[in-house]
Design an enzyme around this catalytic site. Structure first.
Site, PDB file in Angstrom:
ATOM      1  CD  GLU A   1     -10.937  -8.743  10.214  1.00 14.35           C
ATOM      2  OE1 GLU A   1     -10.743  -8.914  11.420  1.00 14.35           O
ATOM      3  OE2 GLU A   1     -11.458  -9.597   9.477  1.00 14.35           O
TER       4      GLU A   1
ATOM      5  CG  ASN B   1      -4.710   7.023  16.527  1.00 13.39           C
ATOM      6  OD1 ASN B   1      -4.721   6.090  15.720  1.00 13.39           O
ATOM      7  ND2 ASN B   1      -4.772   6.839  17.833  1.00 13.39           N
TER       8      ASN B   1
ATOM      9  CE1 TYR C   1      -3.709  -2.257  -0.022  1.00 12.40           C
ATOM     10  CE2 TYR C   1      -4.642  -0.672   1.512  1.00 12.40           C
ATOM     11  CZ  TYR C   1      -4.799  -1.738   0.657  1.00 12.40           C
ATOM     12  OH  TYR C   1      -6.027  -2.291   0.485  1.00 12.40           O
ATOM     13  CB  SER C   2       2.803   2.872   2.760  1.00 12.04           C
ATOM     14  OG  SER C   2       1.764   2.958   3.687  1.00 12.04           O
TER      15      SER C   2
END
Lengths: 380, 386, 380, 386
Positions: free
Chosen positions: C239, C366, C123-124
């Site tokens: 999830e 976050n 992904y990254s």
């Protein structure tokens, strides 16, 4: 590096301490002194020549060094005497000294330094809180007068004040920071109405002030028309060295310790010792940051990066102290606008905690302070 | 696994919410808290007519026979609606003490008036010297023939100025902090030797300092320690639900305000720092809701320690969470948040009072740790410790 | 309202507990299992049919209810067994089930469910951290193949994986979320180079993966070309019910208590009791929020507002637990990549605290989570 | 009032900063920490040649005669420059113990080699059973005729694997936690009965677990309790200054990174939440600087309790502040912040180690409270307390 007071400073400290002991007023400090109490205490200070501690001697001030003022503030906190209404001595006075003409100086400074006129500050408006520059109160020129229309809010002490200094809009055409002017207004002028705002602590500190066709002589304009924002910024940068409230916090920590030591439930609880030590450590850091700012002021340097966090950390600590006192009090903190149960000190603990929430809001919220710091201290 | 309420529970909650909305606008509330008695006698009587006071009492006692879940749902609406009627004092504290402890004869003398709102009773349990220890008691009860005599001082007797009678927790034997040797005693407010100093209470309502100088009293039931602890735990759970209602109101009002209030040409809610602050408030409200659900589920546990742990954990969490939500709601409202004129400040006061009632976070964390250690001891997990 | 397990669920719990006791691997859980260890444990699970706990039976999964999975996760944490590599079972598998064609299902699902292929996630990229959609790795169609060029970073387990699923850019012309595709790539394909990134805890979890003219059969495209962003969002929402890591936190709290009880300096210190109780209270709130999310999943409802904070609160609590363990250890926490001094449990405390700082970064920081919540939960 | 450093102090600091910049690039550092000895023998020897090791020793002892201010300025540069040379172990811990305790003869045998870098000595003071209590000591010393014999176990002996000799704190008399009855003893690393287990230490450097099984030792001076406490306080202040240097580096690097790293088309530093986070870091660095200045000023106070309070307060504040700055620096760097390849993670580890060395925040808050209570007792302020 050296932080010892000189012999002269020690002697000064002793003199101040003795004078305060002899001249302390017979009422305790509170957030809501009456007009009579305020004038009585300030005139006591004025008659000693110790009211305008930040002013040069030529205007009747003390001409003290920053260290002397630090000593004075600390001794006042230890002696638990009422504070001085800041709007005249710390705000309007310095503005008139820096921006006023001779006539204005002659008219106003003696009344401030002798505590014969009480002042309040007309800044905030209903629509302009943190965004002060968006203010809408209009002052339109009409011959030798301005006609003022609009509304101010959160005006501390307006109900006991003789005069108000206002930011008003004299021109609405340019950028919002432009076209703002700084005007002095006699509160007895027709068309001014003051309405009480009752605060969260149940007390009367704050007001709304309504201006309806209020005629203000143009000679009461301070500085140039349209340059009021410059004066507002001057005032915001002013008093950096006292903004943290270190002496007050020191007195409060001592009070917490006395309360702890008097209550077996608290003095035998190691957690209370640790909690108070943690608050004391925060205060010590704040005190030394404040001393650094003071040293710079003393030596004529511009405020350094250390001063920028003083308001943020100072107000946070004041709030933490107030909150902790409420929790120490347990049930004794619960009576409201009522006599104390248990230790008298807890009777006002909750009210102080409540109204203390305002300290991170007024004078530029802490969020605004951080926006400013991000820009000027970190270049973000 | 099932977290849903029954249809009946939901209806009950909604109907009480509507009742408060009708009876209790913010302006009504502001007038009520300025009165000497600190509640609305009219509303209280209406509630009696509608049997709200009878809700948690058993059918046998003449009540509606609902359980703690319904009681906590009611409390949530009390908090949301800034209701200052003396429900906790009469129905939870005094009422449940009577229901759990009194004889059938005493119940029939006391409960009907309590349930229809015509009689008010306050429980006098707290003493300043004991801080939050539920069973710390210096007030003494001595028996002379058939009658009892009380001597001592009780603090923060909720709703005392409005009470017709008091239930007083007093010590019959044992040391001041002992768990046994306690009784509950009924006295009249006008009995000889009773003196009451009235106080207003932070967050609304009134209370009194009660001095007892050789007051003649009637005992309710027998050994009272466990009942007092259980009733205070129920009252703590009730106050948590009340706080949860207030927190929801603060979050909703703050988010709403942030969408309309503009600064620097943008709504407050467009500033990322304030967005994240409100998200943190939102998360705390969600976590508090989880704690309330946890208490609702565990209060019916057959294990007394499990019930106590549930209440202690809920209050410990919510004291901190409620302070955060209340403080940030004020901060985000700015100046208007620290006035009497807006409801925000009143919720703030209500939540501040919540923190100090029946034990703060520190007290509850210590209870929790002690209960947990006792359990580990019983499980043999502390075998090697000394 | 009811949280009691049914009789069937209790029997299941007992069965799981006994099986785990009998089949627990002989190596302890760590953040850096070798390929051999990973395959050994996962194949043990697979042979029991308990590897793919979230999968329906038709693909070889357990077909368990959410409650059964909760019981399983809790028992695994209590038994202290290693976790399962999530990239195959929890990520690539569900994507293939939802978006893959029959051929892809037949090719890949059996290898995942039998633990005969290990997966990793591409992904990254160096320039796209939180801003995943700005990824640059290109896949250009060339006959029946795509030619992949670019670089992935933070690729956990790439050094032990057989296959990688990647987000790649197949079209750079439109909005950045468009033109992204989801591609499965065999790690043995020529042109792929894996370079180790050593983590702050001194261990090898992460890698850079370089693609140079890597030829990938077009049949390895999952879903439509250009619709990869839809799959990425599907995985982000997936999830939700296990993301908080509640069972792991429960095991860690119990470990802290055991460590406390074993050390007279800690077990006689009421502050340690209070600190652990505070962590436990936070965990209890998290557990019930997680149970609420689980109940919704069980009853087929979409995730409610309670689930949004699970990652934020869960990672914060994991970090707080790791930090507290370091501080409990005092000097015993200081050895680094060395044998324990004192309690063996502290030997890895600091490494776990260090690498645990990543939990608030990966899978969307976050801060990003809060941006999303502000929009979707509060409408800001 | 004067917070400024002398020109000499500033020059000293700048020159050490330059020395480290030349000797100690990040890539050099990474190689050094992978070596077995955990420091650069070349750099250490160069530092000896330049007399850096002699800095805090008096002229009479053959040193440069600087004070604690200069020592702390040096420490700040060590932290900023991620220097892992064994300065604290040799010069502060062992060196100052010798300077304060040893006889002239012992000094002349030990200090010259310590100052030119040719001899290394480690102070073995800590024992796990005592947690952070400076004078908790089970290791025993018994006298037989002219010689002493040591028996016990010492933990976290900094730089022990590189030491030629050890100074061991051992108990001659009294209970394990008593303040008196302690001595410091010199032993050779190869002496019979010495066994050493080497460890790497978090944040760089090495340490050892030292087991002493009837080891022959030479005593340094007399009663050692106060000297040990004072040396550990100086080492704590030194480590605070080191942490302050590291915190400054983290703030500067994070702010810089936030201006260049882009996400969603904007530099990180344009996001308000991250701006405020960095402002909070900035304020913590400023407050930490104030604490360092406070310690510099108070370490020359004639009142021992005032010196101890200053150190305790500084460490208590900075443990918390340094954790915040380190954690947020990692968070703002994102993935790259949790790798070995960037210096951010190494500063993080250094600051984590700082927290646990010589007593954490909790330990220091308790010390501070105890010192304050003793002072209030002496002032008669606790007269009514029991």
């Amino acid at each position: 590096m050296n932080l010892e007071f000189s012999a002269e400073e020690k002697a000064f400290q002793q003199e101040v301490r003795e004078w305060l002991r002899a001249n302390k007023p017979d009422f305790p400090p509170s957030l809501t002194h009456s007009r009579e109490q305020t004038l009585a205490w300030e005139q006591t200070l004025a008659s000693k020549g110790w009211l305008a501690t930040g002013w040069p001697k030529q205007y009747g001030g003390t001409g003290w060094t920053a260290t002397q003022r630090y000593i004075w503030d600390t001794e006042c906190a230890l002696a638990n005497v009422p504070g001085v209404n800041p709007f005249g001595v710390s705000m309007c006075g310095p503005v008139i000294m820096a921006f006023g003409n001779d006539e204005q100086k002659a008219e106003h400074l003696p009344h401030i330094v002798n505590a014969t006129r009480l002042w309040c500050q007309g800044y905030s408006e209903p629509g302009s809180g943190s965004d002060l520059a968006s203010l809408k109160t209009r002052a339109e020129r009409d011959g030798d007068d301005y006609i003022v229309n609009g509304q101010k809010i959160w005006t501390t002490s307006a109900h006991i004040a003789d005069w108000i200094f206002c930011l008003v809009r004299t021109d609405a055409s340019g950028r919002k920071q432009e076209g703002i002017s700084f005007l002095l207004i006699d509160m007895k002028t027709p068309g001014i109405e003051v309405r009480e705002i009752r605060s969260i602590d149940g007390a009367h500190h704050l007001n709304e002030v309504f201006f309806k066709d209020v005629r203000v002589p143009a000679k009461n304009l301070v500085g140039e028309e349209g340059k009021g924002w410059t004066i507002a910024k001057f005032l915001l940068g002013h008093e950096r060295t006292t903004i943290a409230g270190v002496p007050l916090c020191q007195a409060q920590i001592e009070e917490l310790k006395v309360l702890r030591d008097a209550d077996p439930n608290l003095r035998n609880d190691p957690k209370v010792d640790e909690d108070i030590a943690a608050l004391e450590v925060d205060l010590l850091a704040l005190e030394y940051t404040n001393l650094r700012a003071l040293e710079r002021a003393e030596s004529g340097k511009p405020p350094g990066p250390e001063s920028s966090g003083l308001k943020i950390k100072g107000t946070e600590l004041q709030q933490a102290l107030a909150e902790y006192k409420v929790e120490m009090g347990a049930y004794a903190s619960l009576p409201w606008q009522a006599e104390a149960i248990g230790e008298a000190a807890y009777a006002q603990a909750t009210a102080a905690y409540n109204i203390g929430r305002a300290s991170t809001i007024y004078g530029g919220t802490n969020e605004i302070q951080k926006n400013v710091l991000a820009k000027f201290a970190l270049g973000l | 696994m099932d977290f849903s309420f029954t249809e009946e529970q939901t209806l009950l909650k909604d109907s009480f919410q509507r009742f408060l909305q009708d009876a209790y606008g913010f302006e009504d509330y502001r007038k009520i808290i300025e009165t000497e008695q600190g509640y609305s006698a009219d509303t209280w009587a209406q509630m009696g007519d509608l049997q709200w006071q009878g809700l948690p009492f058993s059918d046998a006692d003449g009540g509606l026979g609902y359980g703690h879940i319904e009681l906590l749902l009611l409390a949530e609406e009390m908090g949301r609606g800034l209701c200052v009627e003396p429900y906790m004092a009469n129905v939870v504290l005094a009422g449940q003490t009577i229901a759990k402890l009194a004889s059938a004869e005493q119940k029939s003398a006391l409960l009907p008036g309590l349930m229809d709102g015509s009689r008010q009773i306050s429980l006098a349990h707290a003493e300043l010297g004991g801080r939050y220890q539920a069973l710390w008691c210096e007030t003494s009860a001595s028996e002379q023939g058939d009658s009892w005599t009380l001597k001592g001082h009780k603090s923060m007797v909720l709703n005392a100025p409005n009470a017709d009678q008091f239930l007083v927790v007093a010590r019959i034997s044992g040391a001041t902090d002992e768990a046994t040797g306690l009784g509950v005693f009924l006295i009249d407010k006008d009995a000889s030797g009773v003196s009451l100093k009235a106080n207003k209470v932070l967050g609304g309502g009134v209370a009194g300092e009660l001095s007892l100088n050789n007051v003649a009293a009637q005992r309710l039931g027998g050994e009272a320690g466990e009942v007092i602890e259980d009733v205070l735990d129920l009252a703590t759970a009730y106050s948590c639900a009340d706080a949860y209602g207030a927190m929801q109101a603060l979050l909703a009002k703050t988010a709403e305000y942030s969408k309309t209030r503009k600064q620097f040409g943008m709504p407050l809610g467009a500033f990322q720092v304030l967005q994240h602050r409100m998200v943190d408030m939102f998360i705390e409200v969600q976590q508090s809701q989880s704690m309330i659900l946890m208490v609702m589920l565990r209060l019916s546990d057959s294990d007394r320690a499990a019930r106590q742990k549930a209440v202690a954990a809920c209050k410990a969490y919510m004291h901190k969470a409620s302070k955060y939500v209340a403080q940030q709601a004020v901060q985000l409202h700015g100046g208007i948040g620290v006035t009497e004129e807006l409801d925000i400040g009143h919720y703030f006061r209500r939540l501040t009072a919540f923190g100090s009632l029946f034990g703060d976070r520190t007290h509850q964390l210590r209870r929790l740790a002690a209960l947990d250690k006792a359990q580990r001891q019983a499980q043999g997990k502390l075998a090697n410790a000394a």
